[in-house]
Design an enzyme around this catalytic site. Structure first.
Site, PDB file in Angstrom:
ATOM      1  N   TYR A  98     -24.195 -18.936  39.986  1.00  5.03           N
ATOM      2  CA  TYR A  98     -22.943 -18.524  40.613  1.00  5.03           C
ATOM      3  C   TYR A  98     -23.255 -17.352  41.530  1.00  5.03           C
ATOM      4  O   TYR A  98     -23.686 -16.292  41.066  1.00  5.03           O
ATOM      5  CB  TYR A  98     -21.977 -18.137  39.495  1.00  5.03           C
ATOM      6  CG  TYR A  98     -20.603 -17.683  39.909  1.00  5.03           C
ATOM      7  CD1 TYR A  98     -19.808 -18.431  40.757  1.00  5.03           C
ATOM      8  CD2 TYR A  98     -20.082 -16.494  39.390  1.00  5.03           C
ATOM      9  CE1 TYR A  98     -18.532 -18.019  41.090  1.00  5.03           C
ATOM     10  CE2 TYR A  98     -18.808 -16.071  39.700  1.00  5.03           C
ATOM     11  CZ  TYR A  98     -18.032 -16.840  40.556  1.00  5.03           C
ATOM     12  OH  TYR A  98     -16.770 -16.421  40.880  1.00  5.03           O
ATOM     13  N   TYR A 139     -13.515 -22.056  30.123  1.00  2.99           N
ATOM     14  CA  TYR A 139     -14.466 -20.934  30.117  1.00  2.99           C
ATOM     15  C   TYR A 139     -13.731 -19.601  30.045  1.00  2.99           C
ATOM     16  O   TYR A 139     -14.011 -18.744  29.207  1.00  2.99           O
ATOM     17  CB  TYR A 139     -15.348 -20.970  31.369  1.00  2.99           C
ATOM     18  CG  TYR A 139     -16.192 -19.732  31.527  1.00  2.99           C
ATOM     19  CD1 TYR A 139     -17.405 -19.620  30.866  1.00  2.99           C
ATOM     20  CD2 TYR A 139     -15.757 -18.649  32.287  1.00  2.99           C
ATOM     21  CE1 TYR A 139     -18.170 -18.466  30.969  1.00  2.99           C
ATOM     22  CE2 TYR A 139     -16.506 -17.498  32.390  1.00  2.99           C
ATOM     23  CZ  TYR A 139     -17.709 -17.409  31.738  1.00  2.99           C
ATOM     24  OH  TYR A 139     -18.458 -16.260  31.819  1.00  2.99           O
ATOM     25  N   HIS A 140     -12.788 -19.417  30.938  1.00  2.00           N
ATOM     26  CA  HIS A 140     -12.119 -18.122  31.056  1.00  2.00           C
ATOM     27  C   HIS A 140     -11.195 -17.858  29.874  1.00  2.00           C
ATOM     28  O   HIS A 140     -10.876 -16.712  29.570  1.00  2.00           O
ATOM     29  CB  HIS A 140     -11.349 -18.064  32.370  1.00  2.00           C
ATOM     30  CG  HIS A 140     -12.199 -18.413  33.554  1.00  2.00           C
ATOM     31  ND1 HIS A 140     -12.316 -19.702  34.029  1.00  2.00           N
ATOM     32  CD2 HIS A 140     -13.005 -17.653  34.318  1.00  2.00           C
ATOM     33  CE1 HIS A 140     -13.140 -19.720  35.054  1.00  2.00           C
ATOM     34  NE2 HIS A 140     -13.584 -18.502  35.246  1.00  2.00           N
ATOM     35  N   LYS A 162      -4.092  -1.183  36.326  1.00  2.00           N
ATOM     36  CA  LYS A 162      -5.109  -2.053  36.927  1.00  2.00           C
ATOM     37  C   LYS A 162      -4.978  -1.954  38.443  1.00  2.00           C
ATOM     38  O   LYS A 162      -4.238  -2.715  39.069  1.00  2.00           O
ATOM     39  CB  LYS A 162      -4.902  -3.503  36.479  1.00  2.00           C
ATOM     40  CG  LYS A 162      -5.224  -3.781  35.026  1.00  2.00           C
ATOM     41  CD  LYS A 162      -6.710  -3.834  34.765  1.00  2.00           C
ATOM     42  CE  LYS A 162      -7.386  -4.925  35.546  1.00  2.00           C
ATOM     43  NZ  LYS A 162      -8.855  -4.934  35.298  1.00  2.00           N
ATOM     44  N   ASP A 179      -8.555  -6.727  40.875  1.00  3.82           N
ATOM     45  CA  ASP A 179      -9.274  -7.151  39.673  1.00  3.82           C
ATOM     46  C   ASP A 179      -8.274  -7.654  38.634  1.00  3.82           C
ATOM     47  O   ASP A 179      -7.461  -6.894  38.124  1.00  3.82           O
ATOM     48  CB  ASP A 179     -10.080  -5.973  39.125  1.00  3.82           C
ATOM     49  CG  ASP A 179     -10.637  -6.237  37.732  1.00  3.82           C
ATOM     50  OD1 ASP A 179     -10.925  -7.410  37.445  1.00  3.82           O
ATOM     51  OD2 ASP A 179     -10.783  -5.273  36.971  1.00  3.82           O
ATOM     52  N   HIS A 238      -9.195  -9.236  35.720  1.00  2.51           N
ATOM     53  CA  HIS A 238      -9.759  -9.322  34.372  1.00  2.51           C
ATOM     54  C   HIS A 238      -9.149  -8.204  33.530  1.00  2.51           C
ATOM     55  O   HIS A 238      -9.620  -7.071  33.541  1.00  2.51           O
ATOM     56  CB  HIS A 238     -11.275  -9.216  34.419  1.00  2.51           C
ATOM     57  CG  HIS A 238     -11.925 -10.438  34.988  1.00  2.51           C
ATOM     58  ND1 HIS A 238     -12.099 -10.607  36.339  1.00  2.51           N
ATOM     59  CD2 HIS A 238     -12.417 -11.549  34.399  1.00  2.51           C
ATOM     60  CE1 HIS A 238     -12.693 -11.784  36.551  1.00  2.51           C
ATOM     61  NE2 HIS A 238     -12.884 -12.368  35.403  1.00  2.51           N
TER      62      HIS A 238
END
Length: 656
Positions: A4, A158-159, A524, A528, A530
């Site tokens: 990636y 995945y996430h 935040k 971003d 996450h």
């Protein structure tokens, strides 16, 4: 086999891709930067500090041309990690390929295009769920008709695991997303019933593999069995090939550690075995993180190391020469059945809630993930869950890999952002503005109907429209969305240890001394999305007795400062994992000073190299936390200390 990759500029990313292909990489996996993923141009205020940091910026057709210059797209298999603007990036890719003389029917690759997990984990959503599902449906219908080798969606569990999902949740939430997508395509009427099996056959998945080897392997066997059942029973697909569970994998990044990062190499290898050792549950494509991703952006050499792991397994071992090694195993069959049965029950529960979109909008799914992640963190902190080098076997020799830590990761030149803005202005100056306006007006008009938006999007690409302009028009028509944070429903998950009890006493005493309950703003800044760390801090702080203000992701420094003043908080905690801390954090400090709140202590958490941490402290940050500070309760002890220190300093100043 691929890594990636993408950073800084399209030209630099192009050079990286060429090097990786020369080393034996067999496909490309494109990482886009956060402005591109969230539909902003590099000159947007929200893009400040984010351009080129976690991927490559692509603002228009010129950028896409440069990204793949000299790489024959007709012979390439390209995966693009893009979701909310997936239709837009696919259109850019198609036109760039056409300019190379490619037949679009020969283009092979994947657009991630799974928006549900963005609401739950990565945070790069733009539009509300309904319009987002419409864009996904339009993209699938277009590719089925025109690009038979393209996978129009890569449904991502995945996430979900990165956000804390246990195996049952990972399987159930991903398959519930697939059901919503397939129902949307079927109900749109854009694909004839006799061709619907082709839609099913084009759905692929992107999964996670953690270090619990047996459980992860059984999870993937359960995934395949349930997908076969759903596509056969719900959609009547009789062709076994079209019902095949096709998946690629990126092994777990959540478990990578900053402490003793050399241990990440064996973690990555074990996780890769979970998706390769069992032939009946083997991944079609594997990409591996680098050993130093918990420290910062990996260098090309680090990515090469991960690629070589795959090549040694594929070409030196005899792993691929035998049938499934676990066929007939009672242990594997029992664990697979256990996961499959529990996951199907959860799928039915989500259906009872109205489907995955309703479960997103109600906050049910997010609250489940935040709670699961909080439980995982609590188990690590209590020592119940062992993480080698972090909470056990912490003694270590000096690490030569990180002897010069500032050189052990790649950094992005701050000038990249200025160059991207300059390039954007030059692009706009050289285009036919009348053609741009006409294309955007067509997009606006058709977005208000039920028309497939791919043709209007291709017209925008050819006219020279930018990423921010395309997304901006759709924002006007569709509106925007702020997903539930899941924090309020997850309080009380911490194990009531002596340390937590002591922290509650400290919070109660400090609150009494200061005359009101301690109030913490968790912010935040930037793009971003996450938010796992921020959410876990917010949950634990509430458990400890703080009043917590958490408004979710994607806020400007000015918005964070305004909230700090309006809520009269005692401390501002910022979470930045995209590498933009040196730009965004000083802006928050400046905004606080301008608002008269310069005395409020600011603490920062993220993937922050030591040199950057020193710079932030010199700029006025009270404390910096990185992944090695895994003890959230101890972090909150420090925050209480900083609040007391700030209160004492303020009292001293007032007294003078």
């Amino acid at each position: 086999m691929r890594t990636y990759a993408g950073h800084s500029t399209p030209a630099e990313s192009n050079a990286l891709y060429r090097r990786n292909l020369a080393k034996g990489q067999t496909g490309l996996s494109v990482a886009f930067d956060l402005p591109t993923q969230t539909g902003y141009d590099p000159d947007s205020v929200l893009a400040r500090g984010e351009v080129g940091k976690v991927g490559v910026p692509v603002a228009h057709l010129g950028d896409m041309r440069a990204l793949f210059d000299g790489i024959p797209l007709e012979r390439m298999n390209t995966s693009m990690t893009i979701n909310a603007p997936a239709m837009w990036l696919l259109a850019l890719y198609q036109v760039a390929a056409e300019e190379q003389g490619a037949d679009i029917a020969a283009l092979a690759g994947t657009t991630q295009n799974d928006i549900v997990k963005e609401y739950l984990s990565r945070g790069t959503y733009v539009f509300p769920p309904g319009p987002s599902l419409r864009l996904i449906t339009d993209t699938i219908a277009y590719t089925v008709a025109n690009m038979p080798k393209w996978n129009p969606i890569n449904i991502c569990s995945y996430h979900l695991q990165e956000a804390g999902a246990q195996p049952v949740q990972e399987v159930a939430y991903a398959l519930s997303t697939a059901i919503a997508v397939l129902d949307g395509v079927r109900d749109s009427g854009q694909v004839a019933p006799e061709d619907f099996g082709q839609v099913v056959g084009r759905i692929s998945f992107f999964v996670n593999a953690g270090v619990r080897f047996v459980e992860e392997m059984c999870k993937l066997r359960a995934f395949g069995a349930l997908w076969d059942r759903i596509t056969r029973e719900r959609y009547g697909v009789t062709d076994e090939k079209l019902r095949r569970f096709r998946y690629g994998v990126q092994v777990n990044s959540l478990g990578l550690t900053e402490a003793q990062p050399e241990n990440n190499v064996q973690r990555i290898l074990l996780e890769m075995l979970a998706v390769t050792l069992s032939k009946d549950a083997r991944a079609r494509a594997v990409q591996l993180p680098a050993w130093n991703e918990a420290l910062g952006l990996p260098r090309p050499w680090d990515q090469q190391w991960s690629l070589r792991m795959q090549q040694v397994l594929a070409y030196e071992s005899d792993l691929l020469e035998y049938p499934d090694l676990f066929a007939g195993s009672k242990v594997v069959e029992a664990k697979t059945d256990e996961i499959a049965e529990a996951a199907y029950a959860e799928i039915e529960r989500i259906a009872d809630l109205g489907g995955v979109v309703a479960a997103v909008e109600s906050g049910y799914l997010k609250a489940q993930l935040v709670g699961a992640h909080a439980e995982r963190r609590a188990r690590i902190e209590s020592g119940e869950m062992v993480v080698v080098g972090v909470n056990k076997f912490t003694e270590t020799e000096p690490n030569p890999l990180t002897a010069d830590l500032d050189a052990a990761i790649q950094t992005v030149d701050p000038a990249v952002e200025q160059e991207a803005v300059r390039s954007l202005r030059a692009w706009k100056a050289g285009r036919d503005q009348a053609a741009v306006d006409a294309a955007l007006e067509r997009l606006r008009r058709e977005a208000a109907t039920t028309a497939n938006l791919m043709d209007a999007t291709l017209a925008c690409v050819r006219a020279g429209v930018t990423t921010g302009e395309w997304t901006g028009v759709l924002r006007e028509v569709f509106g925007e969305f702020r997903a539930p944070t899941g924090v309020s429903g997850s309080t009380g998950t911490a194990i009531p240890s002596e340390e937590l009890v002591e922290l509650r006493r400290e919070v109660d005493q400090a609150s009494a001394d200061l005359g009101r309950r301690l109030r913490l703003l968790v912010g935040k800044p930037g793009l971003d999305g996450h938010s796992n760390g921020a959410e876990q801090i917010a949950v634990r702080a509430r458990d400890a007795g703080f009043e917590v203000v958490y408004q979710g992701i994607r806020l400007t420094p000015a918005q964070i400062a305004a909230a700090a003043v309006a809520e009269d908080v005692h401390c501002v905690g910022l979470s930045v994992l995209s590498g933009s801390h040196l730009q965004l954090v000083p802006e928050v400090l400046a905004e606080l000073r301008a608002a008269g709140a310069g005395g409020v202590p600011v603490v920062v958490g993220g993937i922050i190299p030591d040199a950057d941490a020193r710079a932030l402290r010199e700029a006025g940050v009270a404390a910096v936390f990185t992944p090695k500070d895994f003890g959230i309760t101890q972090i909150l002890h420090t925050i209480v200390e900083e609040i007391r220190r700030a209160g004492s300093a303020l009292s001293s100043t007032t007294a003078v």
